[in-house]
Scaffold this active site. Structure first.
Site, PDB file in Angstrom:
ATOM      1  N   GLY A 204      -5.405  -5.671  10.417  1.00 36.77           N
ATOM      2  CA  GLY A 204      -6.041  -6.550   9.435  1.00 36.77           C
ATOM      3  C   GLY A 204      -5.100  -7.703   9.128  1.00 36.77           C
ATOM      4  O   GLY A 204      -4.873  -8.586   9.963  1.00 36.77           O
TER       5      GLY A 204
ATOM      6  N   ASP B 264      -4.706  -0.792   1.633  1.00 40.09           N
ATOM      7  CA  ASP B 264      -3.723  -0.557   0.567  1.00 40.09           C
ATOM      8  C   ASP B 264      -4.364  -0.788  -0.808  1.00 40.09           C
ATOM      9  O   ASP B 264      -4.261   0.057  -1.714  1.00 40.09           O
ATOM     10  CB  ASP B 264      -2.560  -1.533   0.795  1.00 40.09           C
ATOM     11  CG  ASP B 264      -1.245  -1.075   0.191  1.00 40.09           C
ATOM     12  OD1 ASP B 264      -1.237  -0.024  -0.472  1.00 40.09           O
ATOM     13  OD2 ASP B 264      -0.241  -1.785   0.382  1.00 40.09           O
TER      14      ASP B 264
END
Ligand code: AR6
Length: 182
Positions: free
Chosen positions: A125, A40
């Site tokens: 993650g 992101d």
């Protein structure tokens, strides 16, 4: 190694998702579409502020769903922001929500005209999903939906050699019966 299911080639490569020259790249986003670390952060950094401006207009996205924005300065045309589940031990619908995040990403991208798409390893993650389990779900879902949605290529982009190995194994393990590659 590549495999083709009903005209859709699935490939696994090591690399950075922001550098992929495909119609659409997928972001591992959060439900607020608020930006963050990992994929992101990399996408918003490399793509510039127009992506976040669009995210603010959209406002949010349910876990297991995906929404589309433009790709700003990135080589891709579309960013598909997918929200995977946070791993909470495996008994909180995580597998279905992860499969749904992949399926929804493919649908949203196909509706935008994408025929090539790159995915990161969603939820593995910060969200803690065990990688081998996540890879099996990702592959099974993509193999069964990418052909019917008209994709030519689905590329999994892994950040480390260890992750690449896990995804290559999952690709090798997709049973023909899992795929719609009829
Ligand atoms: N290209 C490809 N893969 C990457 C890249 C990159 N540039 N950077 C990291 N990875 P994560 P999540 C790998 O944490 O688990 C964010 O803060 C990384 O090694 O990005 O779905 C969001 O805002 C890992 O294997 O996504 C959310 O709040 C994989 O991408 C939350 O994290 C996914 O790691 C989402 O967590």
């Amino acid at each position: 190694m590549n495999r083709t299911f009903g005209g859709a080639t699935i490939a696994c490569v090591r690399g950075d998702i922001t550098e992929q020259q495909v119609d659409a790249i997928v972001n591992a986003a959060n439900a607020q579409l608020a930006g963050g670390g990992g994929v992101d952060g990399a996408i918003h950094r490399a793509g510039g502020p127009s992506i976040m401006a669009e995210c603010r207009t959209i406002g949010g996205c349910l876990t297991g769903q995906a929404v589309r924005t433009g790709a700003g300065d990135l080589p891709a045309e579309h960013v598909i922001h997918a929200v995977g589940p946070i791993w909470r031990g495996g008994e909180h619908d995580e597998a279905d929500l992860l499969a749904s995040a992949y399926e929804s990403s493919l649908k949203v991208a196909a509706e935008s005209g994408a025929r090539t798409i790159a995915f990161p390893s969603i939820s593995t993650g910060a969200y803690g999903y065990p990688k081998a389990n996540a890879a099996a779900i990702a592959m099974g879902t993509v193999a069964s939906h990418a052909p019917e949605l008209g994709f030519r290529e689905v590329r999994f982009v892994l950040f480390s050699d260890a992750d690449l190995k896990v995804y290559l194994q999952a690709l090798a393990d997709v049973a023909p019966s899992e795929a719609s590659g009829r």
